[in-house]
Design an enzyme around this catalytic site. Structure first.
Site, PDB file in Angstrom:
ATOM      1  N   ASP A  71      39.821  43.767  38.518  1.00  0.00           N
ATOM      2  CA  ASP A  71      39.144  43.137  39.642  1.00  0.00           C
ATOM      3  C   ASP A  71      37.640  43.378  39.510  1.00  0.00           C
ATOM      4  O   ASP A  71      37.198  44.355  38.903  1.00  0.00           O
ATOM      5  CB  ASP A  71      39.666  43.657  40.979  1.00  0.00           C
ATOM      6  CG  ASP A  71      40.126  45.109  40.916  1.00  0.00           C
ATOM      7  OD1 ASP A  71      39.697  45.844  40.008  1.00  0.00           O
ATOM      8  OD2 ASP A  71      40.920  45.509  41.773  1.00  0.00           O
ATOM      9  N   GLU A 130      39.503  42.094  47.145  1.00  0.00           N
ATOM     10  CA  GLU A 130      39.388  42.745  48.446  1.00  0.00           C
ATOM     11  C   GLU A 130      39.491  41.786  49.631  1.00  0.00           C
ATOM     12  O   GLU A 130      39.607  42.237  50.770  1.00  0.00           O
ATOM     13  CB  GLU A 130      38.038  43.482  48.548  1.00  0.00           C
ATOM     14  CG  GLU A 130      37.828  44.583  47.530  1.00  0.00           C
ATOM     15  CD  GLU A 130      38.626  45.837  47.844  1.00  0.00           C
ATOM     16  OE1 GLU A 130      39.293  45.871  48.899  1.00  0.00           O
ATOM     17  OE2 GLU A 130      38.583  46.780  47.046  1.00  0.00           O
TER      18      GLU A 130
END
Length: 388
Positions: A71, A130
């Site tokens: 990520d 997120e």
């Protein structure tokens, strides 16, 4: 004499300077591409879509494709680490360790660009972990289709474990998460004339109380679920009855089915509040792509056995956590494993002082590189066959 810094620790610090929130990671993307384009290009193929990057290292035989995901987004957190390389983006911070994840991935990719394996290797630099599940967005739009992995792997830093520790488990590692917003609409008015109004503070308060019974009375005690209502806003002043209230929160569960059952009960309670208080209740439940992270048996067993037999790794059996991770969406489509990497810091994930120990970076590069190399060169299968 100035000690020379590890190049991938330097990369981590560079990335820590420029955190960006989900789907806005343009500087991060450009930095990553600059590093990737400096690598030997003979075996590399690169795809870019907005802030997402996919890199394939072509295998010498190319029978399978092994995937690795990192990520790349930061958080809307004001950093308070006082590091020399503290965030230069006001109100943004890599408080979840994604800068470490990216540096490790670039280290692994660097090795395979110079030493390709038999199988193809695909590295997915994924935005928006997120916020709105970049995993779901880019899987659903077909970004991975051409180079879809047969297996997928990923890690997450763990502040609570020492450097040199790797921890995972077969089955559910992380929970599913469902963000929720509930709006209550009624009739406001003067505090002295309550009979002419419809008080949404009272309606919303009763809703909060009733929702607490979902886990205690609707969830099997041996199964896991959490309902947290973390935000409650209503009214403007003390002598005015409010016509609106808003509640925000999260539902977390260890299976998709349990999450859906909790959501169903949540909606039923809202319908009851509507009838009781003669108001309108709008419920917005959104799982995005945050399915539970469920590590598949075959791939996890091979990973665990590899780590247990390494002298430089302290392997631990992980417990199941109620944290969410959108890698679960990819594991719902492709077999694989996610694991914790110890980074030993007193401050937890998302804390403004979270600062991982950087010696975890070269350790992880070497350890994961060796695992993926053994996987992509079929060494693990050969060892298993020899033992059977």
């Amino acid at each position: 004499m100035v000690k020379k810094i590890d190049p991938f620790i330097k990369i981590r610090r560079d990335l820590h300077l420029i955190p960006e929130v989900g789907l806005e990671e343009y500087k991060t993307r450009d930095y990553l591409l600059k590093i990737i384009q400096q690598l030997p290009q003979e075996q590399l193929e690169i795809k870019v879509d907005e802030t997402a990057i996919l890199v394939r290292v072509k295998g010498t035989e190319g029978n399978r494709t092994i995937g690795w995901r990192t990520d790349i987004d930061g958080l809307p957190v004001v950093e308070k680490t006082d590091l020399a390389f503290e965030s230069t983006h006001e109100g943004r911070m890599h408080a979840c360790g994604h800068d470490v994840h990216m540096a490790i991935t670039l280290g692994i990719l660097t090795h395979f660009s110079e030493h390709p394996a038999k199988d193809h290797l695909v590295f997915f630099f994924q935005p928006a972990e997120e916020t709105v599940s970049g995993a779901k967005i880019y899987y659903d739009k077909g970004f991975l289709n051409e180079w879809m992995p047969d297996e997928f792997y990923a890690l997450h830093v763990d502040p609570n474990r020492p450097v040199g520790t790797i921890a995972t488990k077969e089955g559910t590692l992380f929970a599913s998460t469902c963000d929720l917003t509930v709006d209550f609409h009624g009739i406001g008015g003067h505090a002295a004339y309550p009979q002419e109004s419809n008080d949404m503070v009272v309606a919303a308060s009763q809703f909060v109380n009733q929702v607490q019974t979902i886990v205690s009375r609707n969830v099997n005690p041996v199964e896991g679920a959490v309902v947290t209502l973390g935000s409650f806003h209503a009214g403007t002043t003390g002598n005015v009855i409010s016509d609106h209230a808003r509640i925000e929160g999260t539902i977390r569960a260890l299976t998709k089915d349990m999450s859906y059952r909790v959501q169903k009960r949540f909606k039923e309670i809202a319908q009851g509040i509507e009838m009781t208080y003669q108001c309108k209740v709008d419920v917005d439940l959104n799982m995005y792509g945050y399915l539970p992270v469920i590590n598949t048996p075959k791939e996890t067993e091979a990973f665990v056995q590899f780590m247990k037999h390494r002298a430089d790794v302290h392997y631990e059996e992980a417990g199941t956590a109620m944290t969410g991770e959108d890698f679960g969406y990819l594991l719902d489509k492709v077999p694989g494993t996610m694991f914790w990497l110890g980074v030993d810091t007193p401050y937890g994930l998302h804390h403004p002082q979270m600062s991982p120990k950087e010696e975890a970076i070269p350790f992880a590069i070497k350890t994961v590189r060796d695992f993926l190399e053994a996987k992509a060169n079929h060494v693990l299968e050969q060892e298993k066959a020899a033992l059977s």
